[in-house]
Design a protein around this motif. Structure first.
Motif, PDB file in Angstrom:
ATOM      1  N   LEU A 133       0.823  -1.203   0.000  1.00 31.11           N
ATOM      2  CA  LEU A 133       0.000   0.000   0.000  1.00 31.11           C
ATOM      3  C   LEU A 133       0.860   1.257   0.000  1.00 31.11           C
ATOM      4  O   LEU A 133       1.943   1.272   0.605  1.00 31.11           O
ATOM      5  CB  LEU A 133      -0.911   0.017   1.232  1.00 31.11           C
ATOM      6  CG  LEU A 133      -1.995  -1.052   1.284  1.00 31.11           C
ATOM      7  CD1 LEU A 133      -2.666  -1.056   2.650  1.00 31.11           C
ATOM      8  CD2 LEU A 133      -3.030  -0.837   0.180  1.00 31.11           C
ATOM      9  N   PRO A 134       0.411   2.333  -0.650  1.00 31.99           N
ATOM     10  CA  PRO A 134       1.153   3.595  -0.557  1.00 31.99           C
ATOM     11  C   PRO A 134       1.273   4.011   0.900  1.00 31.99           C
ATOM     12  O   PRO A 134       0.310   3.900   1.671  1.00 31.99           O
ATOM     13  CB  PRO A 134       0.278   4.582  -1.341  1.00 31.99           C
ATOM     14  CG  PRO A 134      -0.621   3.742  -2.182  1.00 31.99           C
ATOM     15  CD  PRO A 134      -0.816   2.445  -1.453  1.00 31.99           C
ATOM     16  N   THR A 135       2.454   4.472   1.301  1.00 31.45           N
ATOM     17  CA  THR A 135       2.682   4.850   2.699  1.00 31.45           C
ATOM     18  C   THR A 135       3.555   6.096   2.727  1.00 31.45           C
ATOM     19  O   THR A 135       4.772   6.023   2.613  1.00 31.45           O
ATOM     20  CB  THR A 135       3.356   3.712   3.489  1.00 31.45           C
ATOM     21  OG1 THR A 135       2.579   2.518   3.344  1.00 31.45           O
ATOM     22  CG2 THR A 135       3.457   4.052   4.965  1.00 31.45           C
ATOM     23  N   ARG A 136       2.922   7.256   2.879  1.00 26.74           N
ATOM     24  CA  ARG A 136       3.655   8.520   2.915  1.00 26.74           C
ATOM     25  C   ARG A 136       4.177   8.819   4.313  1.00 26.74           C
ATOM     26  O   ARG A 136       5.193   9.492   4.474  1.00 26.74           O
ATOM     27  CB  ARG A 136       2.755   9.655   2.461  1.00 26.74           C
ATOM     28  CG  ARG A 136       2.268   9.533   1.019  1.00 26.74           C
ATOM     29  CD  ARG A 136       1.230  10.587   0.701  1.00 26.74           C
ATOM     30  NE  ARG A 136       1.719  11.917   0.966  1.00 26.74           N
ATOM     31  CZ  ARG A 136       0.946  12.976   1.169  1.00 26.74           C
ATOM     32  NH1 ARG A 136      -0.382  12.827   1.170  1.00 26.74           N
ATOM     33  NH2 ARG A 136       1.467  14.164   1.375  1.00 26.74           N
ATOM     34  N   PRO A 179      -0.371   3.119   6.501  1.00 26.45           N
ATOM     35  CA  PRO A 179      -0.703   2.959   5.085  1.00 26.45           C
ATOM     36  C   PRO A 179      -1.744   3.999   4.680  1.00 26.45           C
ATOM     37  O   PRO A 179      -2.626   4.349   5.459  1.00 26.45           O
ATOM     38  CB  PRO A 179      -1.261   1.540   4.998  1.00 26.45           C
ATOM     39  CG  PRO A 179      -0.766   0.841   6.211  1.00 26.45           C
ATOM     40  CD  PRO A 179      -0.616   1.890   7.271  1.00 26.45           C
ATOM     41  N   GLU A 180      -1.641   4.485   3.465  1.00 27.74           N
ATOM     42  CA  GLU A 180      -2.454   5.619   3.041  1.00 27.74           C
ATOM     43  C   GLU A 180      -3.967   5.417   3.222  1.00 27.74           C
ATOM     44  O   GLU A 180      -4.652   6.346   3.675  1.00 27.74           O
ATOM     45  CB  GLU A 180      -2.130   5.971   1.592  1.00 27.74           C
ATOM     46  CG  GLU A 180      -2.598   7.337   1.163  1.00 27.74           C
ATOM     47  CD  GLU A 180      -1.895   8.511   1.857  1.00 27.74           C
ATOM     48  OE1 GLU A 180      -2.265   9.646   1.569  1.00 27.74           O
ATOM     49  OE2 GLU A 180      -0.988   8.278   2.694  1.00 27.74           O
ATOM     50  N   PRO A 181      -4.535   4.255   2.911  1.00 24.41           N
ATOM     51  CA  PRO A 181      -5.979   4.117   3.138  1.00 24.41           C
ATOM     52  C   PRO A 181      -6.380   4.352   4.596  1.00 24.41           C
ATOM     53  O   PRO A 181      -7.368   5.044   4.867  1.00 24.41           O
ATOM     54  CB  PRO A 181      -6.277   2.681   2.706  1.00 24.41           C
ATOM     55  CG  PRO A 181      -5.185   2.350   1.748  1.00 24.41           C
ATOM     56  CD  PRO A 181      -3.974   3.057   2.251  1.00 24.41           C
ATOM     57  N   LEU A 182      -5.607   3.798   5.539  1.00 21.36           N
ATOM     58  CA  LEU A 182      -5.932   3.996   6.951  1.00 21.36           C
ATOM     59  C   LEU A 182      -5.642   5.423   7.399  1.00 21.36           C
ATOM     60  O   LEU A 182      -6.367   5.978   8.232  1.00 21.36           O
ATOM     61  CB  LEU A 182      -5.149   3.009   7.823  1.00 21.36           C
ATOM     62  CG  LEU A 182      -5.736   1.608   7.944  1.00 21.36           C
ATOM     63  CD1 LEU A 182      -4.834   0.722   8.779  1.00 21.36           C
ATOM     64  CD2 LEU A 182      -7.143   1.638   8.533  1.00 21.36           C
ATOM     65  N   ARG A 183      -4.601   6.033   6.872  1.00 20.83           N
ATOM     66  CA  ARG A 183      -4.306   7.426   7.225  1.00 20.83           C
ATOM     67  C   ARG A 183      -5.444   8.339   6.781  1.00 20.83           C
ATOM     68  O   ARG A 183      -5.893   9.216   7.530  1.00 20.83           O
ATOM     69  CB  ARG A 183      -2.994   7.872   6.589  1.00 20.83           C
ATOM     70  CG  ARG A 183      -2.518   9.242   7.068  1.00 20.83           C
ATOM     71  CD  ARG A 183      -1.247   9.657   6.354  1.00 20.83           C
ATOM     72  NE  ARG A 183      -1.525  10.142   5.026  1.00 20.83           N
ATOM     73  CZ  ARG A 183      -1.834  11.413   4.719  1.00 20.83           C
ATOM     74  NH1 ARG A 183      -1.903  12.326   5.684  1.00 20.83           N
ATOM     75  NH2 ARG A 183      -2.061  11.771   3.480  1.00 20.83           N
ATOM     76  N   LEU A 184      -5.933   8.131   5.576  1.00 21.97           N
ATOM     77  CA  LEU A 184      -7.030   8.958   5.078  1.00 21.97           C
ATOM     78  C   LEU A 184      -8.311   8.721   5.879  1.00 21.97           C
ATOM     79  O   LEU A 184      -9.052   9.668   6.179  1.00 21.97           O
ATOM     80  CB  LEU A 184      -7.265   8.668   3.600  1.00 21.97           C
ATOM     81  CG  LEU A 184      -6.127   9.066   2.659  1.00 21.97           C
ATOM     82  CD1 LEU A 184      -6.420   8.597   1.239  1.00 21.97           C
ATOM     83  CD2 LEU A 184      -5.880  10.564   2.685  1.00 21.97           C
ATOM     84  N   ALA A 185      -8.575   7.461   6.234  1.00 19.54           N
ATOM     85  CA  ALA A 185      -9.744   7.170   7.062  1.00 19.54           C
ATOM     86  C   ALA A 185      -9.613   7.832   8.429  1.00 19.54           C
ATOM     87  O   ALA A 185     -10.590   8.364   8.975  1.00 19.54           O
ATOM     88  CB  ALA A 185      -9.914   5.658   7.213  1.00 19.54           C
ATOM     89  N   HIS A 186      -8.416   7.814   8.983  1.00 16.32           N
ATOM     90  CA  HIS A 186      -8.168   8.448  10.277  1.00 16.32           C
ATOM     91  C   HIS A 186      -8.422   9.951  10.205  1.00 16.32           C
ATOM     92  O   HIS A 186      -9.071  10.531  11.095  1.00 16.32           O
ATOM     93  CB  HIS A 186      -6.731   8.166  10.704  1.00 16.32           C
ATOM     94  CG  HIS A 186      -6.346   8.795  12.007  1.00 16.32           C
ATOM     95  ND1 HIS A 186      -6.904   8.425  13.210  1.00 16.32           N
ATOM     96  CD2 HIS A 186      -5.464   9.787  12.295  1.00 16.32           C
ATOM     97  CE1 HIS A 186      -6.388   9.154  14.185  1.00 16.32           C
ATOM     98  NE2 HIS A 186      -5.517   9.987  13.651  1.00 16.32           N
ATOM     99  N   LEU A 187      -7.945  10.605   9.148  1.00 16.84           N
ATOM    100  CA  LEU A 187      -8.166  12.045   8.994  1.00 16.84           C
ATOM    101  C   LEU A 187      -9.649  12.362   8.842  1.00 16.84           C
ATOM    102  O   LEU A 187     -10.141  13.353   9.397  1.00 16.84           O
ATOM    103  CB  LEU A 187      -7.380  12.563   7.791  1.00 16.84           C
ATOM    104  CG  LEU A 187      -5.849  12.534   7.917  1.00 16.84           C
ATOM    105  CD1 LEU A 187      -5.204  12.970   6.606  1.00 16.84           C
ATOM    106  CD2 LEU A 187      -5.382  13.412   9.071  1.00 16.84           C
TER     107      LEU A 187
END
Length: 226
Positions: A201-204, A208-216
Motif C-alpha cells: 500500500l502507498p505509505t507517505r 498505510p495511506e488508506p488507513l491514514r485517510l480514514a483516520h483524517l
C-alpha cells in the motif's frame, strides 16, 4: 451494503463468551490476489461526544473513492477494555459500511486481527461477521512478542509469536525510524498475504495511506461535532 446485526453484550463475561465460538470460525489462510477495493476502517472519540466511525472505500489502482460515516452516542458505547474493542467500535463500523454505495472486497482495520489473547481482534471479528477477507493494522502491541529486534529500516518485518510459539502476525516498520505497526490477518487471509497487502500500500507517513485517510476523515467528523 447489507450487514447482519451485531451482538450487544451486557458485560465482559458475556462478551468473552461471544468471542470464543467466533474465534473458532476464523480462517487464517487465503490470498488477496485480484482484490481491488478495500474499506479502510478507523474511528475517533472523545469524552462527551459520540464515537465517529469511517469506512473509506479505497481502490488499489485509483485511490480513495467514497466515504461512509456513522456515529454511536457515548451512552450506548461498550466500555473501552483492551481485548474487547470490537464490541465498542464494530457497531459504528457496520453502519459506516452500510453508507457506502458498494460493498468492499476486503477490510483494512485499525486494530488487531488474530494477534489477540482469544484470537479475535476487531479485524477478525468484523471479517467473520461479514464473511470478508480482513487485515488488522494496529498502532500498539496487544498480544505476542517479536521473535527478534525489528530493524529501523523501512519495510522491515519480524514475526509476532504467541506465548506457545505460534506466529500471529508481524511487527512492521513502514518508514525508516518510525514506531512499528502490528499487522495480523483478520479472516480469510494468510499471515504472509496480510503483510504483503500492507507492504504494497502507498505509505507517505507511518500508516498505510488508506488507513491514514480514514483516520483524517474520522478526526474531521469528530471536530465537526464541537
Amino acid at each position: 451494503m447489507e450487514v447482519p446485526p451485531f451482538p450487544r453484550p451486557k458485560d465482559l463475561e458475556e462478551a468473552q463468551a461471544l468471542q470464543k465460538p467466533l474465534a473458532a470460525k476464523v480462517v487464517v489462510e487465503g490470498s488477496l490476489e485480484g482484490v481491488r477495493r478495500l474499506a479502510a476502517l478507523d474511528a475517533s472519540h472523545k469524552p462527551g461526544r459520540p464515537l465517529v466511525a469511517v469506512a473509506l472505500l479505497y481502490d488499489l489502482e485509483k485511490g480513495p473513492l467514497q466515504v461512509g460515516k456513522a456515529q454511536v452516542p457515548e451512552e450506548e458505547l461498550f466500555p473501552y477494555v483492551p481485548g474487547f474493542l470490537s464490541f465498542r467500535e464494530a457497531p459504528a463500523y457496520l453502519e459506516a459500511l452500510k453508507a457506502l454505495p458498494e460493498a468492499p472486497e476486503a477490510l483494512l482495520v485499525d486494530g488487531q486481527g488474530i494477534a489477540h489473547p482469544r484470537g479475535l481482534g476487531i479485524a477478525s471479528h468484523l471479517g467473520v461477521h461479514l464473511d470478508l477477507p480482513s487485515v488488522g493494522v494496529a498502532k500498539s502491541l496487544l498480544f505476542g512478542r517479536p521473535e527478534r529486534p525489528l530493524p529501523r529500516e523501512a519495510g522491515s518485518a519480524v514475526r509476532l509469536l504467541a506465548p506457545d510459539g505460534r506466529p500471529v502476525g508481524y511487527a512492521y516498520r513502514s518508514r525508516t525510524g518510525v514506531r512499528p505497526l502490528y499487522v495480523s490477518p483478520g479472516h480469510r487471509v494468510g499471515l504472509e498475504e496480510a503483510l504483503a497487502l500492507v507492504k504494497g500500500l502507498p505509505t507517505r507517513f507511518r500508516l498505510p495511506e488508506p488507513l491514514r485517510l480514514a483516520h483524517l476523515e474520522a478526526l474531521r467528523a469528530l471536530r465537526a461535532l464541537d
